[in-house]
Design an enzyme around this catalytic site. Structure first.
Site, short mmCIF file in Angstrom:
data_model
loop_
_atom_site.label_atom_id
_atom_site.label_comp_id
_atom_site.label_asym_id
_atom_site.label_seq_id
_atom_site.Cartn_x
_atom_site.Cartn_y
_atom_site.Cartn_z
N ASP A 1 53.66 32.00 77.50
CA ASP A 1 53.20 30.99 78.47
C ASP A 1 51.68 30.97 78.62
O ASP A 1 51.13 30.10 79.26
CB ASP A 1 53.78 31.31 79.87
CG ASP A 1 55.25 30.90 79.99
OD1 ASP A 1 55.76 30.24 79.08
OD2 ASP A 1 55.86 31.27 81.01
N LYS B 1 52.24 27.61 87.44
CA LYS B 1 52.86 26.41 86.83
C LYS B 1 54.32 26.32 87.27
O LYS B 1 54.93 27.33 87.67
CB LYS B 1 52.77 26.43 85.31
CG LYS B 1 53.46 27.62 84.61
CD LYS B 1 54.95 27.46 84.37
CE LYS B 1 55.59 28.70 83.73
NZ LYS B 1 57.03 28.81 83.92
O1 C5P Z 1 56.10 36.00 75.38
P1 C5P Z 1 56.55 36.68 76.62
O2 C5P Z 1 56.05 38.09 76.73
O3 C5P Z 1 56.30 35.89 77.85
O4 C5P Z 1 58.13 36.75 76.50
C1 C5P Z 1 58.90 37.68 77.22
C2 C5P Z 1 60.27 37.79 76.56
O5 C5P Z 1 61.02 36.60 76.81
C3 C5P Z 1 60.25 37.97 75.06
O6 C5P Z 1 60.13 39.30 74.70
C4 C5P Z 1 61.60 37.40 74.68
O7 C5P Z 1 62.61 38.36 74.92
C5 C5P Z 1 61.79 36.26 75.67
N1 C5P Z 1 61.34 34.96 75.13
C6 C5P Z 1 62.11 34.31 74.19
N2 C5P Z 1 61.68 33.11 73.69
C7 C5P Z 1 60.53 32.55 74.13
C8 C5P Z 1 59.75 33.19 75.10
C9 C5P Z 1 60.18 34.41 75.59
O8 C5P Z 1 63.17 34.79 73.78
N3 C5P Z 1 60.15 31.39 73.63
#
Ligand code: C5P
Length: 307
Positions: free
Chosen positions: A136, A9
């Site tokens: 995501d 994406k």
């Molecule tokens: O959810 P995911 O593992 O992709 O997110 C990785 C990191 O990115 C999270 O641990 C957080 O530190 C940050 N993040 C965030 N806010 C979001 C998505 C991700 O702060 N909406």
């Protein structure tokens, strides 16, 4: 045996609204699937094991890989602990690029194993499981073009984009950006000016829902391509500055931006031929800067069972 396509994406819009009680960022995004995809080949096994292999040695095929985490979660939820699968991943999406490659692979494991094991979960069920594994990942299940709110998992589909629209994607293969680092840095730099409270968040969501460029996405009213993480990552990452500098020389592109937390950047074009011509015009400069490039039409779906 089942073969599943797992597309990348790009973010047509990534707006950081504020902080949530769970420590994540509250986001308002528009994500768009593109025709650059990994492939997963899934086979039943009789030994109750979940195994992953990959044609790219640089990727871990251990328990930390989102494909195995997704497989384990799906099997645990089903209650059928005797289910087993051998999954082979053909990696085409660059890793650590801001293109949701890992998330799409995880979503493909959920969709593919749901079919292989005959579990009968709905798309909504699979999106809910995906949300437990990554912000995501729910988007990647159905893909296409969607508004993504909350930490990314609250989905609202939008009208399909003009099929012809294409992106010229550019990335330095030796550089990746850590998503947790990008959000942490964003908070350090801009935390003081974050919006506070659900009312303020909802106003921004409503503004995005009503954006003229989304009704539907088309070349005569191109998206402005806002990415709030770009201002955070660009000053610290030479590969992003170089990619943006080169893409901004393409006067016939509709807009240019970084995707997700980077470092991949892209330019939007009205169609694939103009996208390919633009790549050819800067191919020497791309090579000189060590940047890899892909020309990809937009894609109106996410994970797809191909056979
Ligand atoms: O959810 P995911 O593992 O992709 O997110 C990785 C990191 O990115 C999270 O641990 C957080 O530190 C940050 N993040 C965030 N806010 C979001 C998505 C991700 O702060 N909406």
């Amino acid at each position: 045996m089942i073969t599943v396509s797992a597309p990348a994406k790009v973010n047509l819009h990534l707006e950081v609204l504020g902080l949530r009680a769970d420590g994540f960022h509250e986001l308002a995004m528009v994500m768009q699937s593109i025709d650059l995809a990994d492939r997963l080949v899934l086979q039943n096994t009789a030994d109750a094991q979940l195994r992953l292999s990959c044609d790219d040695d640089s990727l871990s095929v251990q328990e930390d890989n989102l494909v195995l985490r997704a497989a384990r979660l799906l099997r645990d939820r089903s209650g059928f602990s005797e289910l087993g699968a051998a999954i082979h991943l053909e990696k085409r999406i660059p890793i650590g690029a801001g293109l949701a490659g890992g998330s799409s692979d995880g979503a493909a494991a959920l969709v593919g194993l749901n079919a292989l094991w005959g579990l009968g979960y709905s798309v909504a069920d699979l999106e809910m499981m995906a949300a437990a594994l990554g912000s995501d990942m729910p988007f990647c299940v159905a893909g296409g073009c969607q508004l993504c709110f909350g930490r990314g998992e609250v989905l609202e589909p939008v009208a399909s984009a003009s099929k012809a629209l294409s992106v010229l994607l550019v990335k330095d293969p030796s550089v990746s950006v850590s998503t947790p680092w990008a959000y942490k840095r964003c908070r350090e730099l801009h935390g003081q000016t974050y919006l506070v409270g659900e009312r303020a968040f909802e106003q921004r969501r409503e503004a995005l829902r009503n954006a003229a460029w989304l009704k539907p996405l088309r070349s005569d009213c191109p998206p402005p391509l806002q990415n709030d993480l770009q201002a955070v990552v660009e000053p610290e990452t030479e590969a992003v500055r170089q990619a943006l500098r080169l893409l901004n020389t393409l006067s016939d592109s509709l807009a240019v931006a970084m995707s997700g937390s980077g470092p991949s950047c892209f330019a939007l074009f009205p169609d694939l031929p103009s996208c390919e011509k633009a790549r050819d015009r800067i191919s020497v400069e791309l090579d000189g800067a060590g940047l890899k490039a892909w020309c990809c039409p937009l894609r109106s779906d996410g994970v797809r069972i191909e056979s």
